[in-house]
Design an enzyme around this catalytic site. Sequence first.
Site, PDB file in Angstrom:
ATOM      1  N   MET A 154      -7.705  -0.979  -0.190  1.00 31.01           N
ATOM      2  CA  MET A 154      -6.553  -1.672  -0.773  1.00 31.01           C
ATOM      3  C   MET A 154      -7.082  -2.844  -1.597  1.00 31.01           C
ATOM      4  O   MET A 154      -7.911  -3.622  -1.129  1.00 31.01           O
ATOM      5  CB  MET A 154      -5.625  -2.212   0.323  1.00 31.01           C
ATOM      6  N   ASP A 178       4.167   6.017  -1.264  1.00 29.68           N
ATOM      7  CA  ASP A 178       3.962   4.893  -0.351  1.00 29.68           C
ATOM      8  C   ASP A 178       5.065   4.843   0.704  1.00 29.68           C
ATOM      9  O   ASP A 178       6.177   4.391   0.440  1.00 29.68           O
ATOM     10  CB  ASP A 178       3.959   3.582  -1.143  1.00 29.68           C
ATOM     11  N   SER A 200       1.855   5.806  -8.518  1.00 31.94           N
ATOM     12  CA  SER A 200       2.632   5.535  -7.306  1.00 31.94           C
ATOM     13  C   SER A 200       4.122   5.512  -7.629  1.00 31.94           C
ATOM     14  O   SER A 200       4.584   4.686  -8.422  1.00 31.94           O
ATOM     15  CB  SER A 200       2.220   4.185  -6.724  1.00 31.94           C
ATOM     16  N   HIS A 218       1.217   9.649  -5.830  1.00 30.58           N
ATOM     17  CA  HIS A 218       0.963   8.744  -4.702  1.00 30.58           C
ATOM     18  C   HIS A 218       2.315   8.289  -4.143  1.00 30.58           C
ATOM     19  O   HIS A 218       3.169   7.782  -4.865  1.00 30.58           O
ATOM     20  CB  HIS A 218       0.150   7.547  -5.182  1.00 30.58           C
ATOM     21  N   HIS A 246       0.557   7.919   1.507  1.00 31.81           N
ATOM     22  CA  HIS A 246      -0.096   6.727   2.070  1.00 31.81           C
ATOM     23  C   HIS A 246       0.883   6.119   3.069  1.00 31.81           C
ATOM     24  O   HIS A 246       1.901   5.554   2.673  1.00 31.81           O
ATOM     25  CB  HIS A 246      -0.382   5.774   0.892  1.00 31.81           C
ATOM     26  N   ASP A 304      -6.260   1.114  -4.434  1.00 30.02           N
ATOM     27  CA  ASP A 304      -4.793   1.034  -4.531  1.00 30.02           C
ATOM     28  C   ASP A 304      -4.337  -0.417  -4.659  1.00 30.02           C
ATOM     29  O   ASP A 304      -4.532  -1.216  -3.741  1.00 30.02           O
ATOM     30  CB  ASP A 304      -4.206   1.666  -3.258  1.00 30.02           C
ATOM     31  N   MET A 334       6.521   3.096   3.822  1.00 31.88           N
ATOM     32  CA  MET A 334       6.425   1.785   4.493  1.00 31.88           C
ATOM     33  C   MET A 334       7.489   1.697   5.571  1.00 31.88           C
ATOM     34  O   MET A 334       8.626   2.114   5.358  1.00 31.88           O
ATOM     35  CB  MET A 334       6.656   0.663   3.474  1.00 31.88           C
ATOM     36  N   MET A 368       1.967   3.438   5.457  1.00 29.81           N
ATOM     37  CA  MET A 368       1.784   2.051   5.914  1.00 29.81           C
ATOM     38  C   MET A 368       2.739   1.850   7.079  1.00 29.81           C
ATOM     39  O   MET A 368       3.833   1.299   6.931  1.00 29.81           O
ATOM     40  CB  MET A 368       2.077   1.095   4.744  1.00 29.81           C
TER      41      MET A 368
END
Length: 222
Positions: free
Chosen positions: A140, A38, A11, A36, A69, A180, A40, A71
């Site tokens: 998660m 992330d 990540s 990966h 991913h 994750d 957010m 979020m």
Amino acid sequence: MSKHKVLVAPSILSADPLRYGEETKSVEIAGADWHHIDVMDGHFVPNLTFGLPLIKALKKTAKLPLDVHIMVSNPDDVALSYVEAGADILVFHAEAAKHGHRLAQAIREKGARPGVALNPATPLEFAFSMAPHVDVIMLMSVNPGFGGQSFIEDTVDRVAALSKWLAANKLQDKVLIEVDGGINEQTGTKIVKAGATVLVAGTYVYGSKDRAQPISALKSLK
Ligand code: DX5
Ligand code: ZN
């Protein structure tokens, strides 16, 4: 014991933000399988990271699939922009999607592999009706928002239960179980035994000066 080959997805949340290009290259050389990323939004999770411009930039240089991913509170509205920007795997949260099946189908039609993520407190049943429509179910193992948190131990039982359910429904070769949060050699050992096939690791990989050692430690788990 998992009969699938373990894939490792470092990540970039734990990479040096001033050097994303070199950092992602270093894990490619070290044997990573996916990057990966992330995303957010400061709303679904209490942290704000990066968005479309970084994904577009990485897409130009990355030699590995981008596992994005998101979020975010409104995946139905924004997921396809991330596919257009270069996501190869697009994982959205079951808790946030208003129309999960429609979204998974739209992601696939745009050319990416859809995945659905569940927070640690979300019942596994949330993923069951989505399972035939996605390539990845991500559990998660921390409450999302930050890197470097401790692995929540009951994830091991959740992975085992999901793995059993997928096998009972003849989906075990179609759906990858991605985990994750808080993954290192110790926690990775337990979840791979329980059936995990993709391991996301931020701190464990990017927090190490030598990226090859943690990546090969995770890839050799069975
Ligand atoms: C958590 C993120 C994770 C995070 C994992 O909100 O989704 O991908 O970067 O980081 P570590 O491996 O440090 O727990
Ligand atoms: Zn993540």
